[in-house]
Design an enzyme around this catalytic site. Sequence first.
Site, PDB file in Angstrom:
ATOM      1  N   HIS A 134      -2.842   0.598  -4.915  1.00 49.28           N
ATOM      2  CA  HIS A 134      -2.110   1.495  -4.006  1.00 49.28           C
ATOM      3  C   HIS A 134      -1.917   2.847  -4.687  1.00 49.28           C
ATOM      4  O   HIS A 134      -0.833   3.207  -5.118  1.00 49.28           O
ATOM      5  CB  HIS A 134      -0.760   0.889  -3.626  1.00 49.28           C
ATOM      6  N   HIS A 136      -2.166   6.925  -4.553  1.00 50.60           N
ATOM      7  CA  HIS A 136      -2.292   8.236  -3.916  1.00 50.60           C
ATOM      8  C   HIS A 136      -2.867   9.163  -4.983  1.00 50.60           C
ATOM      9  O   HIS A 136      -2.178   9.479  -5.963  1.00 50.60           O
ATOM     10  CB  HIS A 136      -0.930   8.764  -3.469  1.00 50.60           C
ATOM     11  N   LYS A 217      -8.017   2.756   5.044  1.00 57.94           N
ATOM     12  CA  LYS A 217      -6.555   2.642   5.016  1.00 57.94           C
ATOM     13  C   LYS A 217      -5.977   3.095   6.352  1.00 57.94           C
ATOM     14  O   LYS A 217      -6.189   4.216   6.789  1.00 57.94           O
ATOM     15  CB  LYS A 217      -5.981   3.508   3.894  1.00 57.94           C
ATOM     16  N   HIS A 219      -2.620   4.085   8.195  1.00 56.54           N
ATOM     17  CA  HIS A 219      -1.277   4.553   7.828  1.00 56.54           C
ATOM     18  C   HIS A 219      -0.556   5.072   9.062  1.00 56.54           C
ATOM     19  O   HIS A 219      -1.127   5.800   9.865  1.00 56.54           O
ATOM     20  CB  HIS A 219      -1.367   5.662   6.778  1.00 56.54           C
ATOM     21  N   HIS A 246      -0.465   0.305   6.347  1.00 54.10           N
ATOM     22  CA  HIS A 246       0.955   0.679   6.335  1.00 54.10           C
ATOM     23  C   HIS A 246       1.337   0.745   7.807  1.00 54.10           C
ATOM     24  O   HIS A 246       0.891   1.622   8.529  1.00 54.10           O
ATOM     25  CB  HIS A 246       1.100   2.035   5.629  1.00 54.10           C
ATOM     26  N   HIS A 272       3.127  -2.684   0.638  1.00 51.92           N
ATOM     27  CA  HIS A 272       4.602  -2.769   0.584  1.00 51.92           C
ATOM     28  C   HIS A 272       5.144  -3.601   1.750  1.00 51.92           C
ATOM     29  O   HIS A 272       5.844  -3.120   2.634  1.00 51.92           O
ATOM     30  CB  HIS A 272       5.262  -1.388   0.533  1.00 51.92           C
ATOM     31  N   HIS A 320       7.254  11.588   2.889  1.00 50.47           N
ATOM     32  CA  HIS A 320       6.786  11.553   4.277  1.00 50.47           C
ATOM     33  C   HIS A 320       7.121  12.824   5.045  1.00 50.47           C
ATOM     34  O   HIS A 320       7.177  12.813   6.270  1.00 50.47           O
ATOM     35  CB  HIS A 320       7.315  10.302   4.978  1.00 50.47           C
ATOM     36  N   ASP A 360       1.939   2.695  -5.654  1.00 47.75           N
ATOM     37  CA  ASP A 360       2.291   3.743  -4.678  1.00 47.75           C
ATOM     38  C   ASP A 360       2.540   5.052  -5.423  1.00 47.75           C
ATOM     39  O   ASP A 360       3.535   5.729  -5.235  1.00 47.75           O
ATOM     40  CB  ASP A 360       3.512   3.342  -3.849  1.00 47.75           C
TER      41      ASP A 360
END
EC number: 3.5.1.5
Length: 567
Positions: A134, A136, A217, A219, A246, A272, A320, A360
């Site tokens: 995970h 980024h 992915k 999201h 996600h 998660h 976010h 993450d």
Amino acid sequence: MAKVSRQAYAEMFGPTTGDRLRLADTGLMIEVEKDFTVYGEEVKFGGGKVIRDGMGQSQRESKDCADTVITNAVIIDHWGIVKADISIKNGRISNIGKAGNPDIQPGITSVIGPGTEIIAGEGMIVTAGGIDTHIHFICPQQIEEALMSGVTTMIGGGTGPATGTFATTCTPGPWHIQRMLQSIDAYPMNIGLLGKGNASLPGGLREQVDAGAIGLKLHEDWGTTPAAIDCCLGVADDTDTQVAIHTDTLNESGFVETTLAAFKGRTIHTYHTEGAGGGHAPDIIRACGESNVLPSSTNPTRPFTVNTLDEHLDMLMVCHHLDASIAEDIAFAESRIRRETIAAEDILHDLGAFSMLSSDSQAMGRVGEVIIRTWQTADKMKAQRGLLPGDTNRNDNFRVKRYISKYTINPAITHGISHVVGSIEVGKYADLVFWKPAFFGVKPSLILKGGSIAAAAMGDPNASIPTPQPVHYRNMFAGIGQGIRHSSLTFISQSAMNANIRDAYGLEKQVEVVKNCRSITKADMIHNDWQPNITVDPETYQVIANGELLTCEPAKVLPMAQRYFLF
């Protein structure tokens, strides 16, 4: 026959069968289950020691000998906790057994010759390199931070400090995928990229896999709707790649039942899965009971402590792109942070319902703390819940195997790379991490990539010996120059391999294809395959698994923390 005491033997050759070691400053104890070396024939390097010409070293040419032998190491892996000599040939593990000179020694399974380098494993623990699924890719400096913590494989997406990458682990589109693959050529880390999976038609997804993405992915910030889920999984089935998801925190396009239905029984990796990192509020945690769901945690909630809830709100707002002056944004953030589900996550890890643990990175998680947080969780659960079935008052071997599987073999199986990495087994890439037991899980001593030393805790380069301070982590020869290209891997899809993107992009690293991503289920998650029936009370957030309330107190003190770090 002359004999030595267990203590003297352990001091000379490391622990043997029946000896026990404490892991760092935790309450976790391991016991050596088997010793593959031969008593009286142990090999050890040094002045007056065994590995000398005509003694433990044979006369044979390099084609018949190991390139490197790690002597008398304690191995911790999903398959066992054993003592052995580990041999490496052409960058891969060639033998786990007894190394030496077969001309004069019995029981030799791997030959030491003039062309063999020795790494002393006496008193050391060796594990497979960690796999963080995970990531980024917000900044390239993460890679060094992860490597120095014992992680040797990173899977995720991003393009740097772009707003989309701050929130989502996606490298969107063929152009960005090509540029990122060219960039990661420069780093001593195995890497696989995930493309953006949010689309209701397959064309824009398939072209990303063809460009080199090893998976897609989904999201919520890009819109994880049932249509997007269905389309993305269809492309994955067609290309034998994995999907990570996600889910929809706000329940805008459906509830957790809607998302589970959209999976249609197809394999998927849920990120998660507790929900603080994102996902259907408040009950995405239910997904870990599904046979087709491969659930993971991210490390900011690992383990549940007195500080966990307080730090999450600010992290969420930043990651976010939320505005603290907007009430709806605050409500969105607060809906994800639930004491009850975070507490239940601890227990679900301990029972093997959550199969993996990842970071993450820079998007609520800490890239250098995957391994630390895993063992802190294991220690907290032992302290609060006692022994697991299969463990004894002498050792925690089963619990240790369960937890190490969460960041080694299970993420490798999930993302189709377990044929290459993820465990210490013959034929696999020699990505190995060395730990002194007192520093286990916290500060590795050596990190091998593809059989060569890529990083180490190294003293002053101007000193007369390697150990004087300042000792800190530094890249070694496999982590610089052409050594990187020959000791690290780039993972790509089969369709990208068919298109020969390595040559088309001018890549120099070795490439490996991901495979067997679609036929796996929760039952394939080693030591972590429990599928409980979970319900979450929509008002109290209490988590019930197979009729039992899952709750625990937050930790006030953790091991592997201030004792090891000044800052």
